[in-house]
Every structure is written in C-alpha cells, then in structure tokens.
Write an enzyme that holds these catalytic residues in place. Structure first.
Site, short mmCIF file in Angstrom:
data_model
loop_
_atom_site.label_atom_id
_atom_site.label_comp_id
_atom_site.label_asym_id
_atom_site.label_seq_id
_atom_site.Cartn_x
_atom_site.Cartn_y
_atom_site.Cartn_z
CG ASN A 55 33.13 44.77 40.21
OD1 ASN A 55 32.23 45.61 40.17
ND2 ASN A 55 33.49 44.15 41.33
CD1 TRP A 56 33.72 49.32 34.99
CD2 TRP A 56 32.10 50.85 34.65
NE1 TRP A 56 33.73 49.66 33.66
CE2 TRP A 56 32.75 50.59 33.43
CE3 TRP A 56 31.05 51.76 34.68
CZ2 TRP A 56 32.39 51.24 32.25
CZ3 TRP A 56 30.67 52.39 33.51
CH2 TRP A 56 31.33 52.13 32.30
CE LYS A 57 36.04 46.16 42.89
NZ LYS A 57 37.06 45.79 43.84
CG HIS A 96 32.70 41.74 44.92
ND1 HIS A 96 33.43 42.40 45.89
CD2 HIS A 96 33.50 41.69 43.82
CE1 HIS A 96 34.61 42.73 45.40
NE2 HIS A 96 34.68 42.31 44.14
CD GLU A 113 35.06 45.52 46.80
OE1 GLU A 113 34.16 45.96 46.05
OE2 GLU A 113 36.26 45.47 46.47
CD GLU A 132 36.73 39.09 42.43
OE1 GLU A 132 37.18 39.75 41.50
OE2 GLU A 132 35.87 39.54 43.22
N GLY A 181 42.28 44.91 44.81
CA GLY A 181 42.59 46.33 44.95
C GLY A 181 43.90 46.59 45.68
CB SER A 203 45.82 43.04 41.71
OG SER A 203 45.42 43.71 42.89
N GLY A 255 38.63 44.72 38.50
CA GLY A 255 38.16 45.96 39.11
C GLY A 255 38.92 47.15 38.55
N GLY A 256 39.95 47.59 39.30
CA GLY A 256 40.69 48.82 38.97
C GLY A 256 41.07 48.94 37.50
P1 PGA Z 1 40.72 44.60 41.44
O1 PGA Z 1 39.22 44.17 41.84
O2 PGA Z 1 40.95 44.13 40.03
O3 PGA Z 1 40.76 46.10 41.57
O4 PGA Z 1 41.64 43.92 42.41
C1 PGA Z 1 38.70 42.93 41.47
C2 PGA Z 1 37.30 42.78 42.02
O5 PGA Z 1 37.05 43.18 43.16
O6 PGA Z 1 36.41 42.26 41.33
#
Ligand code: PGA
Length: 254
Positions: A9-11, A97, A99, A169, A175, A215, A236-237
């Site tokens: 997930n590149w966001k 998601h 966010e 999640e 993050g 994470s 994500g990251g």
């Molecule tokens: P993260 O993000 O791996 O940076 O914690 C995961 C996500 O939000 O899908």
C-alpha cells in the site's frame, strides 16, 4: 488452499519517476512467486495504467487501487468509480483503510456500497478492519473488529463474501513501528475466521485470505506469517523499498 498474499500500500507517496523506478526495482529483484502466491501493489490513481503496463506479462503480480467511490457514476468531481477501474483491467481495490475511515469519515454504509460496486465489476476488495489503541487497552478488540465486519459485510451474498480479502490492521500498529505480537495477531485472525465460519459456514471462511497489516517489515514478516490464520500482509512503509518488500514476499508461507 487459500492464496498467500503480499500487498503493498503505497498510500500518497512517490512521484511518477520514483513510482516507475520502484516497480522496475521490484521486478528486478525477481521474487519467487509460486502459483498460490499473489503480489498486489496498490498505487495512487494516476499511476495505475503505468504500473499495470510495467507488470504485464509477469505472473503473480497485480495492481490495485487504494479506494473507489461509493457511487457508480455521476456528478462527483474528483472521484473514481469501480467501473473506471475495471475498464483499466484493475482487479483489486483496498476498501475501508483506517486512514480513509478517519480522514474522509468513511462510514460502514458507504463501505458496504463500495464493496458491492467492486463486486459488480469483478474487482476483489481488500477490506480493512482494525481497532484503535483505546479499544486494545480498555475494550474488547475482537468484538470491535467483528462489528466492523458485520456493519459493512451484511448486505453481501455468500458468493461475494467468498471472493473477499480481509486485512486486519490494528490502528496503533500502522506506521508506528509497533507490530501486534505474533500471538495477538493470530488471536484476532482466528476471531475473524470464527466469525466468518459462524456467519457464512466453514467452506467460505476457510477460503478467505486474511492479511495482517501494521509495521510489517522484512525482519518480522516470518514470525507473523507462520501463524495458521495469517495469509500474508498489507504493507505500507516497507513496501516503498524493493529489497525490503521482496524479503516480505519471500517470507510468505509455502
Ligand atoms: P505500515 O502501513 O506498514 O506503514 O504500518 C500499513 C497500512 O497502513 O496498510
């Protein structure tokens, strides 16, 4: 046998050139992707076509959108519909998601509509759920997540549910560098699987991949993915680095 999935997930990261470079670097890593494994890369809308072109002909890779709108078409400036995604041969879409639930105030009813619109276009939704820290510390996280599932999945048919991918999640792990412990993650995944079994039956429940997100890194993926109810990760990251994401892909259980 359920699919094992590493989803990136590149966001809202990377410019055009960086995005192109990252996909090329990932393909150059040439991760082994056996038939039951799937690598999905959820990129920002403007990069969908370019990313799809770069991975074409590479088996095991697919491109996803990070969202779609909860209406099928119309005067909704700036929005993107599931039928637009389908017309670009996009086969996966992240829905709900945390966010987006937080910053776009997405409601369970809207998420339900998005899920149905994805299914109407043969797009597989990756439906996200997960509890905030206050619930983890002072509430019942499994109950919270069961409610998130029932609130948005209830209008779906069993045939649709069987096509779903779920991503658990925990919000406090996204993050932050904190991951749920392997035992905490397995406990929740089992609770989700049990909920699916009691609502839709064991055949459907056993077929649905449940990914862990929060994470996930190259050095903790092994420990998380060895659990029987964890079928991969939504990352994500760490997905913004080709070497790191390849380590996560390679950690998927065989
Ligand atoms: P993260 O993000 O791996 O940076 O914690 C995961 C996500 O939000 O899908």
């Amino acid at each position: 046998m359920r699919k094992k999935i590493a989803a990136a997930n590149w966001k809202m990261h990377l410019n055009w050139d960086e995005a192109k470079e990252l996909i090329k670097q990932l393909l150059d890593q040439n991760p082994a992707i056996p038939p039951l494994h799937q690598v999905i890369i959820a990129v920002p809308f403007p990069y969908l076509g370019m990313a799809a072109q770069l991975i074409s002909g590479r088996s095991g890779f697919a491109i996803a959108a990070q969202n779609c709108y909860h209406k099928s078409s119309g005067a909704y400036t700036g929005e993107v519909s599931s039928s637009m995604l389908a017309s670009m041969a996009i086969r996966y879409c992240i829905i709900g998601h945390s966010e987006r639930r937080k910053y776009q105030q997405e409601t369970p009813a809207q998420l339900s509509e998005k899920l149905q619109l994805c299914f109407s276009q043969a797009i597989t939704p990756i439906f996200c759920c997960g509890e905030p820290l206050t619930i983890r510390e002072n509430g019942d996280p499994c109950d919270y997540v069961r409610s998130q599932l029932s609130d948005s999945l209830f209008p779906l048919t069993p045939e649709q549910i069987a096509q779903l991918i779920i991503a658990y999640e925990p919000i406090w792990a996204i993050g932050t560098g904190k991951t749920a412990s392997s035992a905490q993650a397995q406990e929740m995944h089992l609770a989700i699987r049990n909920y699916l079994t009691s609502t839709y039956g064991s055949v459907i429940a056993e077929a649905i991949p449940i990914l862990y997100g929060g994470s996930v890194k190259g050095n903790n993926a092994d420990a998380i993915f060895t659990n029987p109810d964890i079928d991969g990760g939504l990352v994500g990251g760490a997905s913004l680095n080709a070497v790191e994401f390849t380590a996560i892909i390679n950690a998927l259980p065989q």
